[in-house]
Design a protein around this motif. Structure first.
Motif, short mmCIF file in Angstrom:
data_model
loop_
_atom_site.label_atom_id
_atom_site.label_comp_id
_atom_site.label_asym_id
_atom_site.label_seq_id
_atom_site.Cartn_x
_atom_site.Cartn_y
_atom_site.Cartn_z
N ARG A 21 14.60 90.81 102.69
CA ARG A 21 13.64 89.94 103.37
C ARG A 21 14.34 88.84 104.19
O ARG A 21 13.76 88.28 105.11
CB ARG A 21 12.74 89.25 102.34
CG ARG A 21 11.71 90.13 101.68
CD ARG A 21 10.95 89.29 100.68
NE ARG A 21 10.04 90.01 99.82
CZ ARG A 21 8.82 90.39 100.15
NH1 ARG A 21 8.35 90.13 101.35
NH2 ARG A 21 8.04 91.00 99.28
N ASP A 22 15.57 88.54 103.83
CA ASP A 22 16.28 87.41 104.44
C ASP A 22 16.59 87.69 105.91
O ASP A 22 17.27 88.69 106.21
CB ASP A 22 17.58 87.18 103.65
CG ASP A 22 18.30 85.91 104.05
OD1 ASP A 22 18.07 85.42 105.19
OD2 ASP A 22 19.12 85.42 103.25
N ARG A 23 16.14 86.82 106.81
CA ARG A 23 16.38 87.05 108.24
C ARG A 23 17.86 87.02 108.59
O ARG A 23 18.27 87.54 109.63
CB ARG A 23 15.61 86.02 109.09
CG ARG A 23 16.13 84.60 108.96
CD ARG A 23 15.24 83.61 109.68
NE ARG A 23 14.93 84.03 111.05
CZ ARG A 23 13.91 83.55 111.75
NH1 ARG A 23 13.09 82.68 111.21
NH2 ARG A 23 13.72 83.94 112.97
N ASN A 24 18.69 86.41 107.72
CA ASN A 24 20.13 86.31 108.01
C ASN A 24 20.93 87.50 107.48
O ASN A 24 22.15 87.53 107.64
CB ASN A 24 20.68 85.01 107.42
CG ASN A 24 20.09 83.80 108.12
OD1 ASN A 24 19.99 83.79 109.36
ND2 ASN A 24 19.64 82.82 107.36
N LEU A 201 9.27 91.37 105.94
CA LEU A 201 10.71 91.44 106.23
C LEU A 201 10.95 91.67 107.71
O LEU A 201 12.07 91.97 108.13
CB LEU A 201 11.38 92.53 105.37
CG LEU A 201 10.81 93.96 105.39
CD1 LEU A 201 11.12 94.71 106.66
CD2 LEU A 201 11.35 94.73 104.18
N GLY A 202 9.89 91.57 108.52
CA GLY A 202 10.04 91.80 109.96
C GLY A 202 9.80 93.26 110.30
O GLY A 202 9.06 93.95 109.59
N ARG A 207 15.33 96.64 112.12
CA ARG A 207 16.39 96.11 111.27
C ARG A 207 17.26 97.23 110.71
O ARG A 207 18.46 97.06 110.50
CB ARG A 207 15.80 95.26 110.13
CG ARG A 207 15.12 94.00 110.66
CD ARG A 207 14.79 93.03 109.57
NE ARG A 207 15.98 92.44 108.97
CZ ARG A 207 15.96 91.70 107.87
NH1 ARG A 207 14.80 91.46 107.25
NH2 ARG A 207 17.07 91.20 107.39
#
Ligand code: PRP
Ligand code: URA
Length: 211
Positions: A21-24, A201-202, A207
């Protein structure tokens, strides 16, 4: 909700979701940890299949009351993002047959559009693992289930595996297809104004494959 199966929310699973889930999170880690969750979903899908008695003899000469799967299975991935789940299925089911359905969500309206399908000829005799990581509005997966039903697959032989589900998609799906089993790793809060899952999570496909 008896046909909605959520993976046990262990600390390990929560940790895996925290990473994806972390955008980074960079793409190589996203792929690695999403693949680990996919493997858990496939294993849970296999847990749901019926078995029949299969007694065997062990090397000690004893009889063991074993079991074996009752039917044959196949996978069907909703392209593009669903293809990311094919390898996890292959790792558990050697030389499994895999069909494809290309459905894309319109980026403006979030309405699904069907472009293409190629499915095993005997799919009506198989349990179908329908593969797509994201259940948002439910439109894409519902369109895929319509295709499967047109090919003669009964609802009760369809298991829809996804990583993240929105309540809106689950509602649509369970009302339209009460016999289809949904196996998910997490149910999120809602959809946002762009019909993305929130917190989510986008864009899974971007991704996993692009960014
Ligand atoms: C994503 C996702 C699902 C769909 C979910 O695919 O993989 O197929 O959206 O949304 P829904 O439940 O509202 O229909 P997308 O169409 O973005 O294509 P992609 O697989 O190429 O990323
Ligand atoms: N598709 C995605 O990849 N993510 C969402 O949140 C919704 C649809």
């Amino acid at each position: 909700m008896s046909n909605v199966i959520v993976l046990p929310q262990t600390n390990q699973l929560k940790g895996l979701y925290t990473i994806i889930r972390d955008r980074n999170t960079k793409r190589s880690d996203f792929i690695f940890y999403a693949d680990r969750i996919i493997r858990l979903l496939v294993e849970e899908g296999l847990n749901q299949l019926p078995v029949e008695p299969a007694p065997i003899e062990t090397p000690t000469g004893s009889t063991f009351s074993g079991v074996k799967f009752q039917g044959k299975i196949c996978g069907v991935s909703i392209m593009r993002a669903g293809e990311s789940m094919e390898q996890g299925l292959r790792e558990c089911c050697r030389s499994v047959r895999i069909g494809k359905i290309l459905i894309q969500r319109d980026e403006e309206t979030a309405q699904p559009k069907l472009f293409y399908d190629k499915l095993p000829a005997d799919i009506d005799n198989r349990y179908v693992f329908l593969l797509d990581p994201m259940l948002a509005t439910g439109g894409s997966a519902a369109m895929a289930v319509d295709v499967l039903k047109e090919r003669g697959v009964p609802e009760e032989r369809i298991l829809f595996l996804n990583l993240l589900a929105a309540p809106e998609g689950i509602k649509l799906f369970t009302e339209k297809f009460p016999q289809v089993k949904i196996i998910t790793g997490a149910i999120d809060d809602c959809l946002d104004e762009k019909k993305y899952i929130s917190p989510g999570l986008g864009d899974f496909g971007d991704r996993y494959y692009c960014i």
